[in-house]
Design a protein around this motif. Structure first.
Motif, PDB file in Angstrom:
ATOM      1  N   GLU A  91       0.825  -1.200   0.000  1.00 58.74           N
ATOM      2  CA  GLU A  91       0.000   0.000   0.000  1.00 58.74           C
ATOM      3  C   GLU A  91       0.864   1.257   0.000  1.00 58.74           C
ATOM      4  OE1 GLU A  91      -3.575   2.119   2.624  1.00 58.74           O
ATOM      5  OE2 GLU A  91      -2.967   0.040   3.019  1.00 58.74           O
ATOM      6  N   ALA A  92       1.946   1.256   0.786  1.00 57.00           N
ATOM      7  CA  ALA A  92       2.808   2.435   0.880  1.00 57.00           C
ATOM      8  C   ALA A  92       3.511   2.710  -0.445  1.00 57.00           C
ATOM      9  CB  ALA A  92       3.834   2.253   1.994  1.00 57.00           C
ATOM     10  N   TYR A  93       3.965   1.662  -1.124  1.00 60.37           N
ATOM     11  CA  TYR A  93       4.648   1.827  -2.413  1.00 60.37           C
ATOM     12  C   TYR A  93       3.658   2.362  -3.456  1.00 60.37           C
ATOM     13  CZ  TYR A  93       7.421   0.546  -6.561  1.00 60.37           C
ATOM     14  OH  TYR A  93       8.121   0.561  -7.751  1.00 60.37           O
ATOM     15  N   ALA A  94       2.460   1.763  -3.513  1.00 61.37           N
ATOM     16  CA  ALA A  94       1.461   2.213  -4.478  1.00 61.37           C
ATOM     17  C   ALA A  94       1.062   3.660  -4.225  1.00 61.37           C
ATOM     18  CB  ALA A  94       0.233   1.308  -4.404  1.00 61.37           C
ATOM     19  N   ARG A  95       0.906   4.018  -2.953  1.00 61.61           N
ATOM     20  CA  ARG A  95       0.518   5.386  -2.631  1.00 61.61           C
ATOM     21  C   ARG A  95       1.595   6.378  -3.088  1.00 61.61           C
ATOM     22  NH1 ARG A  95      -3.442   7.368   0.342  1.00 61.61           N
ATOM     23  NH2 ARG A  95      -3.957   5.283   1.160  1.00 61.61           N
ATOM     24  N   THR A  96       2.860   5.998  -2.937  1.00 63.25           N
ATOM     25  CA  THR A  96       3.953   6.851  -3.408  1.00 63.25           C
ATOM     26  C   THR A  96       3.824   7.120  -4.899  1.00 63.25           C
ATOM     27  OG1 THR A  96       5.482   6.039  -1.713  1.00 63.25           O
ATOM     28  CG2 THR A  96       6.458   7.028  -3.673  1.00 63.25           C
ATOM     29  N   LEU A  97       3.484   6.076  -5.662  1.00 58.24           N
ATOM     30  CA  LEU A  97       3.336   6.232  -7.109  1.00 58.24           C
ATOM     31  C   LEU A  97       2.175   7.172  -7.440  1.00 58.24           C
ATOM     32  CD1 LEU A  97       3.810   2.525  -8.280  1.00 58.24           C
ATOM     33  CD2 LEU A  97       5.530   4.338  -8.192  1.00 58.24           C
ATOM     34  N   PHE A  98       1.046   6.981  -6.778  1.00 61.15           N
ATOM     35  CA  PHE A  98      -0.129   7.795  -7.084  1.00 61.15           C
ATOM     36  C   PHE A  98       0.070   9.251  -6.653  1.00 61.15           C
ATOM     37  CE2 PHE A  98      -2.551   3.631  -6.783  1.00 61.15           C
ATOM     38  CZ  PHE A  98      -2.715   3.530  -8.156  1.00 61.15           C
ATOM     39  N   VAL A  99       0.689   9.459  -5.504  1.00 57.40           N
ATOM     40  CA  VAL A  99       0.911  10.816  -5.003  1.00 57.40           C
ATOM     41  C   VAL A  99       1.853  11.589  -5.922  1.00 57.40           C
ATOM     42  CG1 VAL A  99       1.969  12.148  -3.128  1.00 57.40           C
ATOM     43  CG2 VAL A  99       0.374  10.303  -2.593  1.00 57.40           C
ATOM     44  N   ASN A 100       2.776  10.883  -6.568  1.00 55.67           N
ATOM     45  CA  ASN A 100       3.756  11.535  -7.444  1.00 55.67           C
ATOM     46  C   ASN A 100       3.314  11.585  -8.900  1.00 55.67           C
ATOM     47  OD1 ASN A 100       6.509  12.183  -5.978  1.00 55.67           O
ATOM     48  ND2 ASN A 100       5.739  10.282  -5.073  1.00 55.67           N
ATOM     49  N   GLN A 101       2.102  11.150  -9.179  1.00 59.94           N
ATOM     50  CA  GLN A 101       1.631  11.142 -10.560  1.00 59.94           C
ATOM     51  C   GLN A 101       1.428  12.562 -11.076  1.00 59.94           C
ATOM     52  OE1 GLN A 101      -1.600   8.453 -11.296  1.00 59.94           O
ATOM     53  NE2 GLN A 101      -2.173   9.405 -13.223  1.00 59.94           N
ATOM     54  N   LEU A 102       1.690  12.760 -12.348  1.00 60.17           N
ATOM     55  CA  LEU A 102       1.459  14.041 -13.016  1.00 60.17           C
ATOM     56  C   LEU A 102       0.552  13.837 -14.221  1.00 60.17           C
ATOM     57  CD1 LEU A 102       5.079  15.528 -12.905  1.00 60.17           C
ATOM     58  CD2 LEU A 102       3.117  16.211 -11.508  1.00 60.17           C
ATOM     59  N   PRO A 103      -0.455  14.706 -14.436  1.00 57.01           N
ATOM     60  CA  PRO A 103      -0.877  15.794 -13.563  1.00 57.01           C
ATOM     61  C   PRO A 103      -1.278  15.274 -12.184  1.00 57.01           C
ATOM     62  CG  PRO A 103      -1.968  15.915 -15.709  1.00 57.01           C
ATOM     63  CD  PRO A 103      -1.319  14.577 -15.630  1.00 57.01           C
ATOM     64  N   PRO A 104      -1.170  16.124 -11.155  1.00 59.42           N
ATOM     65  CA  PRO A 104      -1.459  15.671  -9.792  1.00 59.42           C
ATOM     66  C   PRO A 104      -2.898  15.187  -9.640  1.00 59.42           C
ATOM     67  CG  PRO A 104      -0.331  17.791  -9.792  1.00 59.42           C
ATOM     68  CD  PRO A 104      -0.735  17.528 -11.204  1.00 59.42           C
ATOM     69  N   LEU A 105      -3.081  14.168  -8.795  1.00 61.23           N
ATOM     70  CA  LEU A 105      -4.414  13.665  -8.474  1.00 61.23           C
ATOM     71  C   LEU A 105      -4.916  14.324  -7.197  1.00 61.23           C
ATOM     72  CD1 LEU A 105      -3.851   9.827  -9.046  1.00 61.23           C
ATOM     73  CD2 LEU A 105      -4.890  11.455 -10.637  1.00 61.23           C
ATOM     74  N   GLY A 106      -6.232  14.511  -7.094  1.00 63.87           N
ATOM     75  CA  GLY A 106      -6.824  14.978  -5.857  1.00 63.87           C
ATOM     76  C   GLY A 106      -6.823  13.857  -4.827  1.00 63.87           C
ATOM     77  N   ASP A 107      -7.046  14.206  -3.576  1.00 64.28           N
ATOM     78  CA  ASP A 107      -7.034  13.201  -2.518  1.00 64.28           C
ATOM     79  C   ASP A 107      -8.058  12.105  -2.775  1.00 64.28           C
ATOM     80  OD1 ASP A 107      -5.058  14.620  -1.251  1.00 64.28           O
ATOM     81  OD2 ASP A 107      -6.387  15.572   0.217  1.00 64.28           O
ATOM     82  N   ASP A 108      -9.259  12.483  -3.225  1.00 62.50           N
ATOM     83  CA  ASP A 108     -10.296  11.491  -3.487  1.00 62.50           C
ATOM     84  C   ASP A 108      -9.887  10.559  -4.623  1.00 62.50           C
ATOM     85  OD1 ASP A 108     -11.828  12.578  -1.504  1.00 62.50           O
ATOM     86  OD2 ASP A 108     -13.148  13.710  -2.850  1.00 62.50           O
ATOM     87  N   GLN A 109      -9.241  11.119  -5.648  1.00 63.85           N
ATOM     88  CA  GLN A 109      -8.797  10.292  -6.770  1.00 63.85           C
ATOM     89  C   GLN A 109      -7.726   9.304  -6.329  1.00 63.85           C
ATOM     90  OE1 GLN A 109      -7.756  13.728  -9.195  1.00 63.85           O
ATOM     91  NE2 GLN A 109      -9.244  13.079 -10.731  1.00 63.85           N
ATOM     92  N   VAL A 110      -6.817   9.751  -5.478  1.00 62.52           N
ATOM     93  CA  VAL A 110      -5.784   8.861  -4.964  1.00 62.52           C
ATOM     94  C   VAL A 110      -6.423   7.687  -4.227  1.00 62.52           C
ATOM     95  CG1 VAL A 110      -3.892   8.621  -3.296  1.00 62.52           C
ATOM     96  CG2 VAL A 110      -3.980  10.606  -4.825  1.00 62.52           C
TER      97      VAL A 110
END
Length: 291
Positions: free
Chosen positions: A136-155
């Motif tokens: 979960e922590a690794y996947a979250r790192t990928l999503f948080v660093n995605q460009l264009p940025p995702l909103g919290d709900d999208q993450v």
């Protein structure tokens, strides 16, 4: 973001491709409607979720997720539910109208459906740890660093979809999974040392399952059959082999037998070029201990 894009091989024969501008999560209204149909027929049959789940060969949490519209129903679930609940074709009919799967990019959904029903699934990845093996922590790192940025709900929606896919590894013990991962992907320390240490521990735990094989492609290698990029192969319930190539914001489903055969040949060669299963586990333990 299905599993973060990369270069595709440029193969076009027998390819179905889809492109979307961002892989945005869509509404799950159709999933919720399907879930209500299943629940209504289950109650009509006088079955609880606990009584229904073993009859369709799925766990109670999976049945609950499908009825709540949080999980896309696998094809075999649909077929079994139709028979078990004597639904007059209503469940199969409702399934045909499912076109949305929240948290998964549009161009990845067709492969996700095949992935959920595969007899065999082979994955070679040179950009990141495959989604099915991520913590979960690794996947979250990928999503948080995605460009264009995702909103919290999208993450959170994409995190839920990623974690849901990972249930396949334990819920389908008769499916054979093979993963080949480049060593440099693990040494990148995506998310930091602690995230990587837990990731490697997680991969080691999964590699202990009888149906999962993990091999590392060493950094120093005199030959490499996968230089054209990441690939996936799956064997369907009808014993048909299909391939999948993923790029940035696009995915290609490969059905042409000659192209699939070429991908199988490359994957087989990589299996011989990568570290053995035992040497892979030894390297992973060494890497974990060094963090």
């Amino acid at each position: 973001m299905a599993d973060i894009g990369g270069s595709a091989s440029g193969v076009t024969s027998g390819v179905t491709s889809g492109v979307t501008s961002g892989g945005e999560p869509e509404s799950s209204d159709s999933l919720k409607a399907f879930g209500e149909v299943v629940k209504a027929f289950r109650k009509r049959a006088g079955l609880t979720q606990e009584g229904f789940a073993p009859r369709v060969c799925y766990s109670v949490p999976t049945v609950a997720s499908i009825e709540q519209g949080r999980r896309f129903p696998p094809g075999d679930f649909v077929d079994r539910a139709e028979v078990v609940l004597d639904a007059f074709g209503a469940i199969q009919g409702a399934a045909r109208h499912l076109s949305r799967r929240p948290g998964l990019a549009t161009w990845f959904r067709q492969w996700a459906r095949l992935e959920a029903e595969a007899v065999s699934l082979y994955t070679y990845e040179c950009r990141l740890v495959p989604g099915l093996l991520q913590t979960e922590a690794y996947a979250r790192t990928l999503f948080v660093n995605q460009l264009p940025p995702l909103g919290d709900d999208q993450v959170e929606v994409q995190m839920a979809a990623r974690m849901d896919r990972q249930r396949l590894l334990r819920e389908r013990p008769n499916t054979s999974y093979s993963f080949i991962i480049e060593e440099h992907v693990l040494r990148r320390l995506m998310g930091g040392q602690e995230v990587t240490r837990k990731l490697i521990r997680h991969v080691l735990e999964l590699a202990e399952l009888r149906n999962i094989e993990v091999q590392v492609m060493p950094i120093e290698s005199t030959g490499h059959a996968g230089l054209d990029g990441p690939m996936q192969l799956c064997e369907t319930r009808d014993n048909q082999w299909l391939g999948y190539l993923e790029g940035q914001e696009s995915g290609q489903l490969i059905s042409h037998s000659k192209v699939v055969s070429m991908l199988q040949m490359r994957y087989a060669r990589m299996r011989s070029q990568a570290l053995s299963l035992e040497d892979t586990l030894s390297l992973l333990r060494q890497m974990r201990g060094a963090l």
